[in-house]
Design a protein around this motif. Structure first.
Motif, PDB file in Angstrom:
ATOM      1  N   PRO A  35       0.742   5.061   0.858  1.00  0.00           N
ATOM      2  CA  PRO A  35      -0.060   6.149   1.418  1.00  0.00           C
ATOM      3  C   PRO A  35       0.155   7.445   0.653  1.00  0.00           C
ATOM      4  N   GLY A  36      -0.815   8.320   0.701  1.00  0.00           N
ATOM      5  CA  GLY A  36      -0.674   9.623   0.053  1.00  0.00           C
ATOM      6  C   GLY A  36      -1.749   9.855  -0.983  1.00  0.00           C
ATOM      7  N   GLN A  37      -1.551  10.924  -1.762  1.00  0.00           N
ATOM      8  CA  GLN A  37      -2.485  11.323  -2.812  1.00  0.00           C
ATOM      9  C   GLN A  37      -1.798  11.240  -4.155  1.00  0.00           C
ATOM     10  N   HIS A  83       0.847  -1.197   0.000  1.00  0.00           N
ATOM     11  CA  HIS A  83       0.000   0.000   0.000  1.00  0.00           C
ATOM     12  C   HIS A  83       0.881   1.245   0.000  1.00  0.00           C
ATOM     13  N   LYS A 141       3.339  13.390   4.418  1.00  0.00           N
ATOM     14  CA  LYS A 141       3.898  13.155   5.749  1.00  0.00           C
ATOM     15  C   LYS A 141       5.315  12.595   5.651  1.00  0.00           C
ATOM     16  N   ASP A 165       3.295  11.088  -0.690  1.00  0.00           N
ATOM     17  CA  ASP A 165       2.970  11.032   0.726  1.00  0.00           C
ATOM     18  C   ASP A 165       3.569  12.270   1.381  1.00  0.00           C
TER      19      ASP A 165
END
Length: 85
Positions: free
Chosen positions: A7-9, A5, A60, A58
């Motif tokens: 994460p993020g846009q 997976h 972060k 991501d």
């Protein structure tokens, strides 16, 4: 092919936001995309579908991931007329 997976846009969603982000974020994304392209060249791999929808960022972790390698082909498996140098 199995991937983890990410994460993020996707980059297309980030681009379309009202807040276009900071210059540092743009530089970070650009540098990482260049490194990705360099790695693909070293592996003699053509992605064939590199677009903002296939780039995840991501915020972060400040990490870029290129996704959707379903159409990727090794250079040595491509007809020569498809290679652009």
């Amino acid at each position: 092919l199995v991937t983890n997976h990410a994460p993020g846009q996707t980059l297309d969603k980030i681009i379309n936001e009202d807040d276009h982000g900071h210059l540092l974020q743009c530089v970070t994304i650009t540098k990482q995309l260049i490194e990705c392209l360099r790695s693909l060249m070293e592996e003699k791999l053509a992605h064939f579908d590199l677009k903002p929808e296939n780039v995840i960022y991501d915020r972060k972790g400040r990490q870029v991931r290129v996704i959707d390698f379903g159409g990727a082909i090794k250079h040595d498996e491509m007809p020569l007329e498809n290679l652009i140098i």
